[in-house]
Scaffold this motif. Structure first.
Motif, PDB file in Angstrom:
ATOM      1  N   ILE A  66      20.689  46.391  41.993  1.00  8.07           N
ATOM      2  CA  ILE A  66      21.257  46.957  43.566  1.00  8.07           C
ATOM      3  C   ILE A  66      22.387  47.865  43.294  1.00  8.07           C
ATOM      4  O   ILE A  66      23.465  47.380  42.394  1.00  8.07           O
ATOM      5  N   ASP A  67      22.554  49.061  44.040  1.00  3.69           N
ATOM      6  CA  ASP A  67      23.555  49.867  43.595  1.00  3.69           C
ATOM      7  C   ASP A  67      24.670  49.649  44.831  1.00  3.69           C
ATOM      8  O   ASP A  67      24.369  49.706  45.850  1.00  3.69           O
ATOM      9  N   ASN A  68      25.655  49.153  44.509  1.00  2.00           N
ATOM     10  CA  ASN A  68      26.805  48.862  45.388  1.00  2.00           C
ATOM     11  C   ASN A  68      28.151  49.673  44.855  1.00  2.00           C
ATOM     12  O   ASN A  68      29.114  49.198  45.203  1.00  2.00           O
ATOM     13  N   GLN A  69      27.940  50.383  43.892  1.00  2.00           N
ATOM     14  CA  GLN A  69      29.305  51.127  43.479  1.00  2.00           C
ATOM     15  C   GLN A  69      28.939  52.825  44.238  1.00  2.00           C
ATOM     16  O   GLN A  69      28.162  53.272  44.401  1.00  2.00           O
ATOM     17  N   GLY A  70      30.297  53.160  44.523  1.00  2.00           N
ATOM     18  CA  GLY A  70      30.349  54.504  44.998  1.00  2.00           C
ATOM     19  C   GLY A  70      30.201  55.487  43.986  1.00  2.00           C
ATOM     20  O   GLY A  70      30.041  55.279  42.769  1.00  2.00           O
ATOM     21  N   PRO A  71      30.133  56.793  44.475  1.00  2.00           N
ATOM     22  CA  PRO A  71      29.951  57.860  43.339  1.00  2.00           C
ATOM     23  C   PRO A  71      30.860  58.043  42.454  1.00  2.00           C
ATOM     24  O   PRO A  71      32.141  57.906  42.886  1.00  2.00           O
ATOM     25  N   GLN A  72      30.707  58.165  41.123  1.00  2.00           N
ATOM     26  CA  GLN A  72      31.813  58.647  40.131  1.00  2.00           C
ATOM     27  C   GLN A  72      32.248  59.838  40.323  1.00  2.00           C
ATOM     28  O   GLN A  72      31.085  60.739  40.480  1.00  2.00           O
ATOM     29  N   ALA A  73      33.339  60.350  40.540  1.00  2.00           N
ATOM     30  CA  ALA A  73      33.842  61.982  40.798  1.00  2.00           C
ATOM     31  C   ALA A  73      34.739  62.467  39.836  1.00  2.00           C
ATOM     32  O   ALA A  73      35.635  61.534  39.740  1.00  2.00           O
ATOM     33  N   THR A  74      34.618  63.747  39.507  1.00  2.00           N
ATOM     34  CA  THR A  74      35.832  64.225  38.861  1.00  2.00           C
ATOM     35  C   THR A  74      36.312  65.466  39.678  1.00  2.00           C
ATOM     36  O   THR A  74      35.649  65.904  40.729  1.00  2.00           O
ATOM     37  N   VAL A  75      37.488  65.927  39.568  1.00  2.00           N
ATOM     38  CA  VAL A  75      38.198  66.853  40.297  1.00  2.00           C
ATOM     39  C   VAL A  75      38.446  67.890  39.281  1.00  2.00           C
ATOM     40  O   VAL A  75      39.154  67.760  38.129  1.00  2.00           O
ATOM     41  N   SER A  76      38.201  69.229  39.585  1.00  2.00           N
ATOM     42  CA  SER A  76      38.615  70.363  38.784  1.00  2.00           C
ATOM     43  C   SER A  76      39.095  71.419  39.942  1.00  2.00           C
ATOM     44  O   SER A  76      38.998  71.534  40.958  1.00  2.00           O
ATOM     45  N   TYR A  77      40.187  72.224  38.981  1.00  2.94           N
ATOM     46  CA  TYR A  77      41.072  73.376  39.886  1.00  2.94           C
ATOM     47  C   TYR A  77      40.727  74.543  39.418  1.00  2.94           C
ATOM     48  O   TYR A  77      40.440  74.615  38.032  1.00  2.94           O
ATOM     49  N   SER A  78      40.554  75.584  40.056  1.00  2.00           N
ATOM     50  CA  SER A  78      40.365  76.743  39.661  1.00  2.00           C
ATOM     51  C   SER A  78      41.361  77.417  38.764  1.00  2.00           C
ATOM     52  O   SER A  78      41.132  78.261  37.749  1.00  2.00           O
ATOM     53  N   ILE A  79      42.716  77.017  39.080  1.00  2.00           N
ATOM     54  CA  ILE A  79      43.910  77.429  38.345  1.00  2.00           C
ATOM     55  C   ILE A  79      44.677  76.366  38.244  1.00  2.00           C
ATOM     56  O   ILE A  79      45.149  75.572  39.022  1.00  2.00           O
ATOM     57  N   GLU A  80      45.364  76.159  37.058  1.00  2.00           N
ATOM     58  CA  GLU A  80      46.025  74.735  36.811  1.00  2.00           C
ATOM     59  C   GLU A  80      47.497  75.360  36.447  1.00  2.00           C
ATOM     60  O   GLU A  80      48.409  74.433  36.443  1.00  2.00           O
ATOM     61  N   GLU A  81      47.775  76.604  35.938  1.00  3.16           N
ATOM     62  CA  GLU A  81      49.254  76.919  35.589  1.00  3.16           C
ATOM     63  C   GLU A  81      50.009  77.583  37.053  1.00  3.16           C
ATOM     64  O   GLU A  81      48.954  77.544  38.117  1.00  3.16           O
ATOM     65  N   ILE A  82      51.133  77.662  36.903  1.00  2.00           N
ATOM     66  CA  ILE A  82      51.830  78.028  38.048  1.00  2.00           C
ATOM     67  C   ILE A  82      51.092  79.333  38.563  1.00  2.00           C
ATOM     68  O   ILE A  82      50.844  80.289  37.925  1.00  2.00           O
ATOM     69  N   THR A  83      50.928  79.507  39.985  1.00  2.00           N
ATOM     70  CA  THR A  83      50.059  80.627  40.576  1.00  2.00           C
ATOM     71  C   THR A  83      50.748  81.173  41.952  1.00  2.00           C
ATOM     72  O   THR A  83      51.037  80.111  42.491  1.00  2.00           O
ATOM     73  N   ASN A  84      50.687  82.282  42.431  1.00  2.00           N
ATOM     74  CA  ASN A  84      50.951  82.643  43.484  1.00  2.00           C
ATOM     75  C   ASN A  84      49.583  82.795  44.213  1.00  2.00           C
ATOM     76  O   ASN A  84      49.547  83.459  45.391  1.00  2.00           O
ATOM     77  N   GLN A  85      48.343  82.362  43.875  1.00  4.19           N
ATOM     78  CA  GLN A  85      47.285  82.745  44.516  1.00  4.19           C
ATOM     79  C   GLN A  85      46.786  81.258  45.123  1.00  4.19           C
ATOM     80  O   GLN A  85      47.423  80.233  44.612  1.00  4.19           O
TER      81      GLN A  85
END
Length: 181
Positions: free
Chosen positions: A1-20
């Motif tokens: 029985i599946d009682n666990q929520g989805p495992q998720a990862t978060v990614s960012y298009s830009i990780e350094e300091i940006t003005n975008q």
């Protein structure tokens, strides 16, 4: 029985300091069954969704699998800097008859450049007094690429370096003292 929520990862298009803007993608290991406001699915299987942020923010995103099991994902955008450096102590286009001491503030300050009469002034730093007559351009740039620039002039009154008294004439430039006869 599946009682666990989805495992998720978060990614960012830009990780350094940006003005975008920064595009954030949440990718799950199974189909995300709920539509989250402001987020758009990026694939037909509905395992990834994205949202674009124009300012720094932190939020919790709740996703669910097909059985209704939930997972809370934290999205943290901390690298957007759209504000140029602030230059205080001088006003653009102003002429001063005295020395000035500009101060530059920015959380991500990268470079400060000063030119006098079109020539770079070496080793100038914020908070350092500018004393010599001339036309100046002070430019501050931060690590995100935002820039501020101020043009100003220092035009202090020039002293007449010839002093005359009833007995002597002193010419400071020539280094001469003449007795008046």
């Amino acid at each position: 029985i599946d009682n666990q929520g989805p495992q998720a990862t978060v990614s960012y298009s830009i990780e350094e300091i940006t003005n975008q803007d920064v595009e954030v993608t949440i990718t799950a290991d199974e189909k995300i069954n709920n539509q989250v406001e402001g987020w758009a699915f990026t694939d037909v299987n509905q395992t990834a969704m994205k949202k674009t942020y124009s300012s720094n923010t932190e939020e919790k995103v709740n996703i669910q699998d097909e059985l209704g099991n939930g997972t809370q994902v934290t999205v943290s955008v901390k690298n957007i800097d759209k504000a140029p450096p602030t230059i205080e102590g001088v006003t653009n286009g102003q002429t001063y008859d005295q020395s000035v001491t500009p101060n530059i503030t920015d959380d991500n300050l990268d470079t400060v450049t000063l030119t006098k009469d079109g020539t770079p002034v070496n080793n100038y730093t914020s908070g350092q007094a500018i004393t010599a007559n001339g036309e100046y351009v002070l430019t501050a740039r931060d690590k995100a690429g935002n820039e501020s620039s101020i043009e100003f002039t220092i035009a202090k009154a020039q002293l007449d370096d010839t002093i005359t008294s009833s007995e002597y004439t002193v010419d400071a430039e020539a280094g001469m003292i003449d007795k008046i006869s």
